[in-house]
Design a protein around this motif. Structure first.
Motif, PDB file in Angstrom:
ATOM      1  N   ARG A   1       0.948  -1.246   0.222  1.00  0.00           N
ATOM      2  CA  ARG A   1       0.070   0.675   0.144  1.00  0.00           C
ATOM      3  C   ARG A   1       1.490   1.411   0.165  1.00  0.00           C
ATOM      4  NH1 ARG A   1      -4.759  -1.890   4.600  1.00  0.00           N
ATOM      5  NH2 ARG A   1      -5.866  -3.317   2.828  1.00  0.00           N
TER       6      ARG A   1
ATOM      7  N   PHE B   1       2.618   1.795  -2.893  1.00  0.00           N
ATOM      8  CA  PHE B   1       1.304   2.037  -4.673  1.00  0.00           C
ATOM      9  C   PHE B   1       1.049   3.536  -4.534  1.00  0.00           C
ATOM     10  CE2 PHE B   1      -2.228   2.959  -5.868  1.00  0.00           C
ATOM     11  CZ  PHE B   1      -2.679   1.836  -7.193  1.00  0.00           C
TER      12      PHE B   1
ATOM     13  N   GLY C   1       1.985   4.997  -7.405  1.00  0.00           N
ATOM     14  CA  GLY C   1       1.008   4.161  -7.993  1.00  0.00           C
ATOM     15  C   GLY C   1       1.529   2.794  -8.992  1.00  0.00           C
ATOM     16  N   THR C   2       2.090   1.584  -9.141  1.00  0.00           N
ATOM     17  CA  THR C   2       2.192   0.983  -9.132  1.00  0.00           C
ATOM     18  C   THR C   2       2.956  -0.250  -8.154  1.00  0.00           C
ATOM     19  OG1 THR C   2       3.200  -0.423 -10.835  1.00  0.00           O
ATOM     20  CG2 THR C   2       3.885   1.118 -10.508  1.00  0.00           C
ATOM     21  N   GLN C   3       2.863  -1.333  -8.617  1.00  0.00           N
ATOM     22  CA  GLN C   3       4.159  -1.915  -6.863  1.00  0.00           C
ATOM     23  C   GLN C   3       5.651  -3.309  -7.998  1.00  0.00           C
ATOM     24  OE1 GLN C   3       1.567  -3.010  -8.284  1.00  0.00           O
ATOM     25  NE2 GLN C   3       0.392  -5.194  -7.442  1.00  0.00           N
TER      26      GLN C   3
END
Lengths: 132, 132
Positions: free
Chosen positions: B122, B125, B129-131
DNA sequence: CAGCATCCCCGTTGATACTG
DNA sequence: CAGTATCAACGGGGATGCTG
């Protein structure tokens, strides 16, 4: 109080009571919500595109997008965008997401195994207002 | 297409997709709701009265009553009323309810084991904005 | 195709007050 | 103590329309 007494541990076997309060319940709500489990289940066989999920599950784009986002946010799925025209996006379970599959399946199996008993209990409750 | 090729089965292991749709999802919603799991967990050590549950869980009488009723309706707990003054009611897991405990605990353990990873995902992210 | 924005309905939950 | 009844607030989720 009395000397020589070892204070017995207040919570002897207690597998759940304290553990269920925090993150566990949040997780249960997550897979228990209307769509997450369905999506996770359908991704268990491999990656799928947005439109494929949309077709396989009766879900609005809105909820599909929202649910995919929060699953992605939690690191349970990955989002892979292909710079093609028309655009294409694949969703796939992460390793973490795959580890979730096993305990989830435990519950799904329980449900399939005991659905009859639950339905029976419901019918009896409807008739008698109790079940014993 | 080419002869001599064995059409690979479309859904190889397929543990979930069809199974998740019906009763299983309903069950997941049940334990995934805001209170059921908490109640089930607290009853795992033995019967408790209404007021004891009320004290142990931060829940309104209303929701406690409603949730207990539906758990009883599904045959997961029993309600035992003592004709005393003041009145007293005990709630206890049924054998069916106890069988549910195991798969539920699987998920609770998963949650406790992986909460760190999820929180980490989390945070990542939120930043990128991504992982991956 | 994928997905965001807006509007709106209605089911769930909480607060409060009352009863056996 | 263990509920039931009523009302108000909140939020999930569907429908629709618009963008890259």
């Amino acid at each position: 109080m009395s000397p020589g007494h070892i204070e017995t541990p207040v919570r002897p076997p207690a597998p759940c009571p304290p553990d269920c309060d925090g993150f566990a319940r949040e997780l249960l709500s997550r897979v228990g919500d209307k769509w997450s489990l369905l999506i996770i289940g359908h991704l268990s066989n491999g990656p799928l595109r947005f439109s494929e999920l949309r077709r396989k599950i009766e879900i609005s784009q809105r909820m599909l997008t929202l649910t995919l986002r929060s699953l992605e946010k939690d690191g349970l799925i990955t989002r892979t965008q292909f710079p093609t025209i028309p655009p294409r996006v694949d969703y796939e379970l992460t390793p973490l997401g795959r580890t979730l599959l096993e305990p989830v399946m435990g519950l799904v199996l329980w449900a399939n195994r005991h659905s009859g008993e639950v339905e029976h209990a419901r019918a009896r409750f409807a008739r008698t207002g109790t079940q014993d």
